[in-house]
Design an enzyme around this catalytic site. Structure first.
Site, PDB file in Angstrom:
ATOM      1  N   CYS A  56       0.830  -1.225   0.000  1.00 59.50           N
ATOM      2  CA  CYS A  56       0.000   0.000   0.000  1.00 59.50           C
ATOM      3  C   CYS A  56       0.855   1.262   0.000  1.00 59.50           C
ATOM      4  CB  CYS A  56      -0.933   0.006   1.197  1.00 59.50           C
ATOM      5  SG  CYS A  56      -1.980  -1.457   1.265  1.00 59.50           S
ATOM      6  N   ASN A  83     -10.177  -0.337  -0.156  1.00 58.52           N
ATOM      7  CA  ASN A  83      -8.723  -0.226  -0.078  1.00 58.52           C
ATOM      8  C   ASN A  83      -8.127  -0.686  -1.412  1.00 58.52           C
ATOM      9  OD1 ASN A  83      -5.994  -0.525   0.418  1.00 58.52           O
ATOM     10  ND2 ASN A  83      -6.257  -1.511   2.405  1.00 58.52           N
ATOM     11  N   HIS A 100      -3.861   7.069   2.583  1.00 57.46           N
ATOM     12  CA  HIS A 100      -4.209   5.715   2.141  1.00 57.46           C
ATOM     13  C   HIS A 100      -5.553   5.351   2.760  1.00 57.46           C
ATOM     14  CE1 HIS A 100      -4.211   1.578   1.267  1.00 57.46           C
ATOM     15  NE2 HIS A 100      -3.855   1.163   2.462  1.00 57.46           N
TER      16      HIS A 100
END
Ligand code: ACO
Length: 303
Positions: A89, A260, A230
């Site tokens: 990520c 996500n 994020h």
């Protein structure tokens, strides 16, 4: 497929919808679309690129890099270097940091940085603690020299802690455990995560890297115009808000619509904030991300 509910997912994560790529789509297809839109926004052509960086843990294939497919698809120069980087990520923040240093050193004028992820192919759709979290997508930016008007990347900070590898990883499919029937049966080619641990690391890592970005630029929390974080879990972001003192209304949130998307998360949010007209020239933006590795980082940008 699993014992869950829309109410549980919305309350525990903030996710209400997400996008899943069509069966014929691969990561480079989404990356190409994002790249073309970034080039258009930047007002440069693909031939002007000196480097292509793709943050991804879901490449089209182990070899060559997704960046090479993008190079071919967008019509970049046939000698334009490119590579994929694996920081889960945090892949986009890592890519931004590398691009910033290439441009600062003069080794490149324009660098294309893409975050792309197609995790719907890498999650266990029978595991309710992971399969509800991830969406597919891509985002991209073009980094170039600042024009002396105060706009640009002011700092990047990247970190990793290899002692926490097993809290979030894909154990199979590489040289340690190559593809085999047994590997597939044991689902080692899919995401394995200890959610509670990752939650804790995320709150800590995101908060500390945001604070570091502010300190490095002598900025008070109240002086931040936007945090483009994020988008992992709304509760993680609420905790980061408390720990950094940056008001929640300054956090750009789209997790309800994207879920996500790993390395694509920050550039997708940035694109949506920009296209919604929320970002004004020279506003202070903080990017932050954390994921498998554990890898994390932040950046401070004057838009
Ligand atoms: N639906 C219903 N129940 C569920 C689901 C689901 N989708 N998922 C888990 N549960 C259950 C668990 O089985 C558990 O049940 P039990 O008590 O009977 O064992 C119960 O809910 C509580 O489980 P917890 O793991 O304590 O739930 P938590 O509130 O921590 O939420 C979550 C789980 C959403 C995974 C959370 O830990 C999280 O977001 N962690 C961060 C992970 C993350 O974002 N990873 C993405 C990559 S890294 C990153 O981007 C930062």
């Amino acid at each position: 497929m699993i014992d869950t509910s829309d109410a549980w997912i919305a309350a525990r994560t903030g996710i209400r919808q997400r996008h899943v790529a069509a069966p014929e789509e691969a990561s480079s297809d989404m990356a190409t679309q994002a790249a073309l839109r970034a080039l258009e926004s930047a007002g440069i052509t693909a031939e002007q690129l000196d480097l292509i960086i793709v943050g991804t843990i879901s490449p089209d294939m182990p070899m060559p890099s997704t960046a090479m497919f993008v190079q071919r698809n967008i019509g970049a120069r046939r000698d334009c270097p490119g590579f994929d980087l694996s920081a889960a990520c945090a892949g986009f923040i890592y890519g931004l940091s590398i691009a910033d240093n290439f441009v600062r050193s003069g080794q490149a004028r324009y660098v294309l940085v893409i975050g792309v992820e197609l995790l719907s192919r890498l999650v266990d759709w029978g595991d309710r603690s992971t399969c509800v979290l991830f969406g597919d997508g891509a985002g991209a930016v073009v980094i170039g020299p600042s024009e002396g008007d105060g706009r640009g990347i002011y700092s990047t900070h990247i970190y990793a802690d290899g002692s926490k590898i097993e809290s979030l990883y894909i154990p199979g499919g590489g040289s340690r455990t190559p593809p085999s029937e047994e590997m597939l049966r044991n689902k080692q080619h899919l995401v394995h995560m200890t959610g509670k641990d990752v939650f804790r690391y995320a709150v800590k890592g995101l908060s500390s890297s945001v604070r570091t970005a502010l300190e490095a630029n002598s900025l008070a929390p109240a002086e931040v115009d936007w945090v483009i974080p994020h988008q992992a879990n709304i509760r993680i972001l609420e905790a980061v808000q408390t720990r950094t003192g940056i008001p929640m209304e300054r956090f750009f949130i789209n997790i309800d619509k994207t879920a996500n998307t790993s390395s694509a998360s920050v550039p997708i949010a940035l694109d949506q904030a920009a296209r919604a007209g929320k970002l004004q020239p020279r506003q202070s933006l903080v990017f932050c991300a954390l994921g498998g590795g554990i890898a994390w980082g932040s950046a401070l940008v004057r838009w």
